[in-house]
Design a protein around this motif. Structure first.
Motif, mmCIF file in Angstrom:
data_model
loop_
_atom_site.group_PDB
_atom_site.id
_atom_site.type_symbol
_atom_site.label_atom_id
_atom_site.label_comp_id
_atom_site.label_asym_id
_atom_site.label_seq_id
_atom_site.Cartn_x
_atom_site.Cartn_y
_atom_site.Cartn_z
ATOM 1 N N TRP A 79 0.762 -1.275 -0.181
ATOM 2 C CA TRP A 79 -0.065 0.171 -0.073
ATOM 3 C C TRP A 79 0.695 1.054 0.040
ATOM 4 C CZ3 TRP A 79 -3.611 -1.723 4.479
ATOM 5 C CH2 TRP A 79 -4.527 -2.715 4.028
ATOM 6 N N ASP A 116 -1.449 4.807 -5.194
ATOM 7 C CA ASP A 116 -2.674 5.491 -5.800
ATOM 8 C C ASP A 116 -3.819 3.917 -5.635
ATOM 9 O OD1 ASP A 116 -1.798 7.669 -6.548
ATOM 10 O OD2 ASP A 116 -1.313 7.045 -8.653
ATOM 11 N N ASP A 117 -3.057 2.631 -5.853
ATOM 12 C CA ASP A 117 -4.428 1.779 -5.838
ATOM 13 C C ASP A 117 -4.259 1.140 -4.297
ATOM 14 O OD1 ASP A 117 -1.623 0.595 -5.401
ATOM 15 O OD2 ASP A 117 -1.739 -1.008 -6.791
ATOM 16 N N PRO A 147 -6.092 0.486 -0.713
ATOM 17 C CA PRO A 147 -7.504 0.711 -0.536
ATOM 18 C C PRO A 147 -7.988 2.075 0.272
ATOM 19 C CG PRO A 147 -6.729 -0.935 0.940
ATOM 20 C CD PRO A 147 -5.580 -0.215 -0.065
ATOM 21 N N GLN A 148 -9.034 2.920 0.085
ATOM 22 C CA GLN A 148 -9.466 4.053 0.770
ATOM 23 C C GLN A 148 -8.954 3.878 2.127
ATOM 24 O OE1 GLN A 148 -10.381 6.588 -1.150
ATOM 25 N NE2 GLN A 148 -9.888 7.661 0.939
ATOM 26 N N GLU A 149 -9.255 3.068 2.994
ATOM 27 C CA GLU A 149 -8.972 2.950 4.423
ATOM 28 C C GLU A 149 -7.674 3.258 4.601
ATOM 29 O OE1 GLU A 149 -10.371 -0.600 6.115
ATOM 30 O OE2 GLU A 149 -9.587 -1.773 4.729
ATOM 31 N N LYS A 207 -5.708 4.969 2.556
ATOM 32 C CA LYS A 207 -5.413 6.493 2.329
ATOM 33 C C LYS A 207 -5.802 7.002 3.304
ATOM 34 C CE LYS A 207 -5.701 5.585 -2.677
ATOM 35 N NZ LYS A 207 -6.465 5.838 -4.088
ATOM 36 N N ASP A 208 -6.951 6.853 4.034
ATOM 37 C CA ASP A 208 -7.445 7.693 5.002
ATOM 38 C C ASP A 208 -6.439 7.692 6.110
ATOM 39 O OD1 ASP A 208 -9.551 8.214 3.695
ATOM 40 O OD2 ASP A 208 -10.775 6.789 4.566
ATOM 41 N N SER A 209 -5.857 6.344 6.641
ATOM 42 C CA SER A 209 -4.976 6.247 7.564
ATOM 43 C C SER A 209 -3.811 7.053 7.293
ATOM 44 C CB SER A 209 -4.603 4.715 7.985
ATOM 45 O OG SER A 209 -3.476 4.582 8.569
#
Length: 62
Positions: free
Chosen positions: A14, A35-36, A38-40, A42-44
């Motif tokens: 990630w 970029d790939d 997961p959103q969680e 990216k939020d972290s």
């Protein structure tokens, strides 16, 4: 004080680190989220650097 490992660091796929795994990127960060991821994750990542980059007064001024 121990801080838990941020979610985005739990999977090396990630994030990226600078070449050789040492030092920092030009922006001063030691990690870049992919970029790939997961959103969680990216939020972290955003939360992790948000805490690190917050302008806090020195401890002796708190």
């Amino acid at each position: 004080m121990d801080c838990p490992e941020p979610l985005f660091m739990k999977n090396p796929e990630w994030y990226e680190v600078p070449a050789g795994g040492l030092g920092f990127f030009d922006d001063g960060r030691g990690y870049h989220i992919r970029d790939d991821a997961p959103q969680e994750a990216k939020d972290s990542y955003a939360e992790f650097y948000g805490m690190l980059e917050t302008d806090l007064p020195p401890l002796d001024e708190q």
